[in-house]
Design a protein around this motif. Structure first.
Motif, PDB file in Angstrom:
ATOM      1  N   ASP A 105       0.663  -1.118  -0.076  1.00  6.17           N
ATOM      2  CA  ASP A 105       0.075   0.090  -0.054  1.00  6.17           C
ATOM      3  C   ASP A 105       1.040   1.373   0.021  1.00  6.17           C
ATOM      4  O   ASP A 105       1.873   1.435   0.783  1.00  6.17           O
ATOM      5  N   SER A 115      -5.249   7.969   4.054  1.00  2.47           N
ATOM      6  CA  SER A 115      -5.670   7.710   2.706  1.00  2.47           C
ATOM      7  C   SER A 115      -4.527   6.863   2.043  1.00  2.47           C
ATOM      8  O   SER A 115      -3.330   7.191   2.307  1.00  2.47           O
ATOM      9  N   GLU A 118      -4.217   0.925  -2.841  1.00  2.00           N
ATOM     10  CA  GLU A 118      -3.915  -0.656  -2.800  1.00  2.00           C
ATOM     11  C   GLU A 118      -3.853  -1.244  -4.203  1.00  2.00           C
ATOM     12  O   GLU A 118      -4.651  -0.576  -4.973  1.00  2.00           O
ATOM     13  N   ASP A 120      -5.016  -4.487  -6.144  1.00  2.00           N
ATOM     14  CA  ASP A 120      -5.724  -5.590  -6.021  1.00  2.00           C
ATOM     15  C   ASP A 120      -5.693  -6.279  -7.458  1.00  2.00           C
ATOM     16  O   ASP A 120      -5.804  -5.789  -8.666  1.00  2.00           O
ATOM     17  N   LYS A 448      -6.566   1.121  -6.335  1.00  2.00           N
ATOM     18  CA  LYS A 448      -7.720   1.479  -5.789  1.00  2.00           C
ATOM     19  C   LYS A 448      -7.197   2.477  -4.702  1.00  2.00           C
ATOM     20  O   LYS A 448      -6.422   2.222  -3.673  1.00  2.00           O
ATOM     21  N   SER A 449      -7.881   3.623  -4.638  1.00  2.00           N
ATOM     22  CA  SER A 449      -7.834   4.635  -3.593  1.00  2.00           C
ATOM     23  C   SER A 449      -8.671   4.275  -2.324  1.00  2.00           C
ATOM     24  O   SER A 449      -9.875   4.043  -2.653  1.00  2.00           O
ATOM     25  N   VAL A 450      -8.176   4.426  -1.252  1.00  3.47           N
ATOM     26  CA  VAL A 450      -8.886   4.033  -0.003  1.00  3.47           C
ATOM     27  C   VAL A 450      -8.908   5.365   0.948  1.00  3.47           C
ATOM     28  O   VAL A 450      -7.882   5.993   1.231  1.00  3.47           O
ATOM     29  N   TRP A 451      -9.978   5.875   1.275  1.00  2.00           N
ATOM     30  CA  TRP A 451      -9.932   7.326   1.798  1.00  2.00           C
ATOM     31  C   TRP A 451     -10.832   7.131   3.285  1.00  2.00           C
ATOM     32  O   TRP A 451     -11.727   6.316   3.223  1.00  2.00           O
ATOM     33  N   VAL A 452     -10.181   7.300   4.375  1.00  2.00           N
ATOM     34  CA  VAL A 452     -10.969   6.889   5.550  1.00  2.00           C
ATOM     35  C   VAL A 452     -10.725   8.249   6.560  1.00  2.00           C
ATOM     36  O   VAL A 452      -9.837   9.136   6.743  1.00  2.00           O
TER      37      VAL A 452
END
Length: 453
Positions: A105, A115, A118, A120, A448-452
């Protein structure tokens, strides 16, 4: 269903023939690939790496069998076939060691509490591969793609069916889950149907410009990503300050590798006038000393082309170039069966097939230029842009000129080659996308963008 035949190009002996896969069998392959993906994507990098390291050992253990199979089906000298198996083992080990790092990541600073990006796996990737490097082309696709968690289906060239099936056997013997890698025996005409199938998530092709156009159109119609590694007419630029004899020695290797059947083989030798005669004389002497014959004999350096029709087409390109003003320094004689005699053409100019087209066999085109800027201009006067090499004692000048070359790679004082550590691919009609290194393993993943928050 038709027959797919394995024929020894040197002896012209029929080695084996196979039935093309039926629609039912093809559907079984696709279904199995989907099932295998669900299992394989959950494997840890550690478990995947263990299997690819085991694969590398198996390749080396079976090197004698695999290299003989390769040489028998497509005619490359046995020593080169052995080296190809070793290179396949290397790429397996390379991605076994580096895949997890390449796909870790990436943390990104944004307006989120956290953020990251990742990587996949996508699913089943279709590889359409050529006959000239029947193992290496496949493994440089398979090692990164499968290490990333995808599964693979191989549609290999129809004249190397035994190599194709042997690669599937290697995956199964090594202990990969059944269906992670499968070979299918179908004709080129049936490939569109395979590309359109919902199981196939993306397509990679190594092959001709014409094949690339067809595959890109078919994949585009189905909104599927492609990576294309196509033809090349690589320039080999010799400047007046080069070590001429050394450059000529490497020129022979760079042109004659794999019986001249390599997309990244040097093809257009662009030489500054003041050193042209010395370069041609040195190259001609080495070419004339090459040993031709049965590629299964260890001392043979040049074997047959992969098929008789390829030798005939290449000779037609040579004859047309001569009719337009090229002259023969070495060779130039008609092929005997699939055996094509190493040839050097001089006085080659734009407008001749030897300059404008890819010559896929042991024919070197000598182009004389007055200065280095003319050399760069002619190097770029090609529809292809795969690789290039520059020969000079002035390394800094070489690096400045390299920036002006329109190609996917430039080698200064070395022959162009693929290396797992370096990205590989081209521009213009040599294709798009990259294989190998970190770039290659990221071609067939979902970024893939991951936003938390």
């Amino acid at each position: 269903m038709g027959k797919i035949k394995s024929v020894n190009p040197f002896s012209e002996q029929l080695l084996k023939e196979f039935e093309s896969y039926s629609e039912d069998k093809l559907n079984e392959v696709l279904t199995l690939s989907e099932k295998a993906f669900k299992i394989w994507k959950e494997y840890s990098f550690e478990k995947r790496s263990s299997l690819f390291n085991k694969m590398a050992r198996k390749l080396r253990d079976k090197k004698g069998f695999l290299s003989t199979l390769m040489t028998s089906e497509m005619g490359k000298p046995i020593k080169e076939a052995e080296a190809e198996v070793e290179k396949c083992a290397w790429v397996c080990e390379y991605y076994a060691e580096n895949a997890e790092f390449f796909l870790k990541d990436d943390l990104i600073i944004s307006d989120a509490s956290e953020s990251y990006v990742e990587y996949d796996p996508l699913g089943c990737i279709l590889a359409i591969m050529p006959w000239n490097f029947p193992f290496w082309q496949v493994f440089r696709f398979a090692a990164p793609t499968i290490m990333a968690g995808n599964t693979g289906i191989l549609k290999h060239a129809s004249n190397v069916p035994q190599c194709s099936l042997a690669i599937q056997d290697l995956f199964e013997e090594t202990g990969f889950p059944k269906g992670v890698f499968q070979s299918v025996l179908i004709s080129g005409e049936e490939t569109d149907r395979l590309i359109a199938h919902k199981t196939i998530k993306a397509v990679t092709l190594t092959g001709s410009e014409q094949a690339g156009v067809k595959v890109a159109a078919s994949a585009g119609a189905n909104l599927k990503k492609t990576v294309l590694e196509l033809g090349g007419s690589d320039p080999f630029i010799v400047l007046k300050d080069a070590n001429i004899d050394d450059a000529a020695s490497w020129a022979v290797k760079a042109r004659m590798v794999n019986n001249g059947q390599s997309c990244i083989a040097a093809k257009r030798f662009i030489v500054v006038d003041s050193v042209k005669n010395q370069f041609v004389q040195s190259m001609a002497k080495a070419v004339s000393a090459l040993k031709l014959g049965d590629p299964l004999s260890p001392e043979i350096q040049v074997g047959p082309l992969a098929r008789k029709d390829l030798a005939e087409s290449l000779f037609d390109q040579v004859e047309k170039s001569i009719s337009l003003g090229a002259s023969v320094a070495v060779g130039g004689t008609p092929p005997v069966g699939a055996m094509f005699f190493p040839t050097i053409l001089e006085n080659v100019k734009p407008g001749m097939p030897a300059f404008d087209e890819e010559l896929f066999g042991p024919v070197a085109a000598i182009i004389s230029v007055p200065n280095e800027q003319e050399a760069i201009d002619l190097a770029n006067q090609s529809k292809y842009g795969l690789g290039a090499s520059i020969w000079t004692r002035d390394f800094e000048k070489g690096k400045v000129l390299a920036r002006q070359i329109e190609s996917g790679s430039v080698f200064i004082n070395g022959m162009v080659k693929s290396d797992p550590r370096l990205p590989f691919g081209g521009v213009k009609l040599s294709g798009y996308g990259r294989e190998l290194a970190a770039f290659g393993i990221r071609e067939f993943v979902n970024i893939k963008s991951v936003w938390v928050k």
